[in-house]
Design an enzyme around this catalytic site. Structure first.
Site, PDB file in Angstrom:
ATOM      1  N   SER A 150       0.836  -1.205   0.000  1.00 52.10           N
ATOM      2  CA  SER A 150       0.000   0.000   0.000  1.00 52.10           C
ATOM      3  C   SER A 150       0.872   1.257   0.000  1.00 52.10           C
ATOM      4  O   SER A 150       1.648   1.451  -0.936  1.00 52.10           O
ATOM      5  CB  SER A 150      -0.949  -0.056   1.198  1.00 52.10           C
ATOM      6  OG  SER A 150      -2.041   0.802   1.025  1.00 52.10           O
ATOM      7  N   ASP A 201      -8.412  -6.387  -4.748  1.00 51.26           N
ATOM      8  CA  ASP A 201      -8.136  -5.088  -4.134  1.00 51.26           C
ATOM      9  C   ASP A 201      -8.940  -3.996  -4.851  1.00 51.26           C
ATOM     10  O   ASP A 201      -8.785  -3.790  -6.043  1.00 51.26           O
ATOM     11  CB  ASP A 201      -6.631  -4.800  -4.266  1.00 51.26           C
ATOM     12  CG  ASP A 201      -6.168  -3.605  -3.446  1.00 51.26           C
ATOM     13  OD1 ASP A 201      -6.944  -2.661  -3.268  1.00 51.26           O
ATOM     14  OD2 ASP A 201      -5.011  -3.627  -2.988  1.00 51.26           O
ATOM     15  N   HIS A 214      -7.718  -5.607  -0.331  1.00 50.05           N
ATOM     16  CA  HIS A 214      -6.571  -4.800   0.086  1.00 50.05           C
ATOM     17  C   HIS A 214      -6.096  -5.177   1.487  1.00 50.05           C
ATOM     18  O   HIS A 214      -4.905  -5.228   1.759  1.00 50.05           O
ATOM     19  CB  HIS A 214      -6.933  -3.322   0.031  1.00 50.05           C
ATOM     20  CG  HIS A 214      -5.749  -2.423   0.203  1.00 50.05           C
ATOM     21  ND1 HIS A 214      -4.729  -2.348  -0.722  1.00 50.05           N
ATOM     22  CD2 HIS A 214      -5.396  -1.569   1.194  1.00 50.05           C
ATOM     23  CE1 HIS A 214      -3.811  -1.487  -0.303  1.00 50.05           C
ATOM     24  NE2 HIS A 214      -4.189  -1.008   0.851  1.00 50.05           N
TER      25      HIS A 214
END
Lengths: 351, 351
Positions: A141, A295, A324
């Site tokens: 991320s 995601d 995610h």
């Protein structure tokens, strides 16, 4: 300056606070005596070629990186590697809105960009650890954003790169996702433009952000498969109230907003006058691009488009309906795929 | 009782207001003299077997159904069919929070379920139009919920069914999506628990809901492909401010919340003691289940799982990166797929 007990060695240690000196910021201003919270695992070898850098994601700290990604028998094995986890600026452990006094406290904290973090980390690694290269940079991320920034900015320093569930240039759609998270917080009357007394004053806003993360962070398939029950919660509501809200409730809203501002504007093309292909074309690291199949924030197609611009890179999507937040380590099969990819990447000979 | 100029024949007509009498509600209470806003196209044939019912979705009215789905040369051709578009209760045209006076006004409007709408529509069709069957029920999103409810509740009445981008039983994940939309509105201090003076008092909340719809209603691929620019907006921000916010800003918040409550709880299994397979197993209509490929609210996999429970049904996904809001008719190629499916369905011989 707000003393929030959530951010401390009890919950997130051990780590060392390292002062890297004054950090001039890309968007103007300076953080004087910028402090990075750094956790290390393993030892640097004599050749100084076994160092791995792990930057952190939004709301995460070095602790979850240790718990989920690092350990004996894992790809990131402290017996083999010197693993340095650096908490990002704004994380709450390193210099952050909530722990900075004076004129830069809370809502007056300056805007920090991914590039600022990476320059700070570069200074840390070169000046404090005497490193001349990194065997690998790996992060998820916002950690992926920092990974890309590292590989573009310091192409000779980074030998291998593994951005997981993130992009080199944030998409407009992802910018909006983050904006809705921010607005959940800032529209709470208790937020008071960042001049709240404690996170408890913004509890309603933090809970709304937790609900949005519940919707966007996992996936439709996650809930259809009752993965929240497999994780130990009897209902979606209990999952929101206990797990997701419990996760965000103690965090400092200004810290979260500082990280989100940075996340929204992650963009390595800033290093090449806005030319993303030129920026990614500079990468010399052997790079495995690893989006997560389900995601919503960073869909595989967005990541694959970038991967094609990186010389010699490989597209290695991870399959998980956890979406995610599979980054939290909730899906052992996804972690196994990740480890297999990282082990292969680390075994790849590079210049 | 709130006189909102948005809801009227100038913007949404022509339509006829038809009083179907008192409507007893599943969750308790009665709407006295429930009025349905009804738009018709074409004429009923002598055999009375060419009637098509089109229920409406959240925030939509009969006007968009007419503009996007009905016309000469389309599957829903008024030259061939008698097409009846019924605005749902709470829509703002039919009996709704904002146009109901007395004890049931605004936030005191009773809870209405999909089943209430369908029973109201059944009374309308049988008593006002003298119908004994429908050649087709077709609707998108909440219109799909009503389509499923019709096919389960009145299996001999409904000859063909085409639920588009919606489910027979709402998922827990979709419930959460809708909850975040609701909270964007209800957390606006101007909402005042539904006792605002006008939608302008809730402008900030309606704008937040518009932003969430922007994130969730389209798709990542939509923005990556710059579809918002193709639709005439120079930037994502302009798309949010002009198109999405402009769309929701004049709407009555209590109306929206009334529809959303209904949407969240759509569930045909209520007709079979909670047994979804038993409920869907009752369907006699020839059914084409048509999710949209990039729909975040009602992903194809959720729809396919239900389709398998419907005897003789077919799974006919529509490909469009416009996602759920492809329902707005923004993707001509998707409309062409839809029309081809509907034409084939209408040409299918049924009992």
């Amino acid at each position: 300056m707000n003393n929030n007990p959530y951010y401390g060695p009890e919950g997130h240690g051990p780590y060392e606070m390292i002062d890297i000196g004054d950090l001039l910021l890309e968007d103007g201003g300076t953080i004087p005596n910028c402090k990075l919270a750094v956790a290390t695992h393993g030892a640097l070898n004599a050749a100084k070629d076994n160092a791995i850098l792990v930057p952190t994601w939004y709301s995460g700290t070095s602790k979850i990186m240790e718990q989920v990604y690092i350990g004996a028998g894992r790809a990131l094995d402290p017996a083999k590697y010197f693993i340095i986890v650096v908490n990002q600026i704004g994380s709450g452990l390193s210099t952050s809105p909530h722990n900075t006094g004076g004129a830069m406290t809370g809502p007056n904290f300056p805007k920090v960009r991914i590039g600022d973090d990476v320059r700070a980390q570069h200074r840390l690694l070169t000046e404090n650890f005497g490193l001349k290269s990194l065997a690998l940079v790996v992060g998820g991320s916002m950690g992926a954003q920092q990974t890309y920034e590292w590989a573009v900015r310091y192409p000779d320093f980074v030998k291998r790169a593994a951005p997981i569930a993130g992009t080199a240039k944030n998409t407009e759609h992802d910018f909006l996702f983050a904006e809705t998270l921010n607005e959940a917080i800032t529209t709470d009357p208790g937020f008071r433009e960042g001049r709240y007394g404690s996170p408890a004053d913004v509890a309603a806003g933090l809970k709304r952000q937790a609900k949005l993360w519940t919707v966007m962070g996992w996936s439709t398939d996650f809930f259809r498969a009752n993965r929240h029950k497999a994780l130990g919660f009897e209902s979606v509501q209990a999952f929101i109230d206990t797990f997701m809200t419990g996760y965000f409730a103690p965090m400092d809203p200004n810290n979260l907003l500082s990280m989100a501002w940075k996340w929204q504007r992650g963009d390595v093309s800033r290093n090449a006058g806005g030319d993303l292909a030129a920026a990614l074309g500079r990468i010399k690291a052997k790079t495995f691009v690893m989006p997560i199949s389900h995601d919503m924030f960073f869909p595989p197609a967005d990541c694959e488009a970038e991967q094609r611009l990186i010389p010699g890179s490989e597209f290695r999507p991870l399959a998980s309906i956890d979406g995610h937040l599979g980054l939290f380590g909730t899906d052992p099969q996804m972690l196994a795929q990740l480890d297999a990819n990282l082990s292969e990447l680390l075994a790849t000979r590079v210049n």
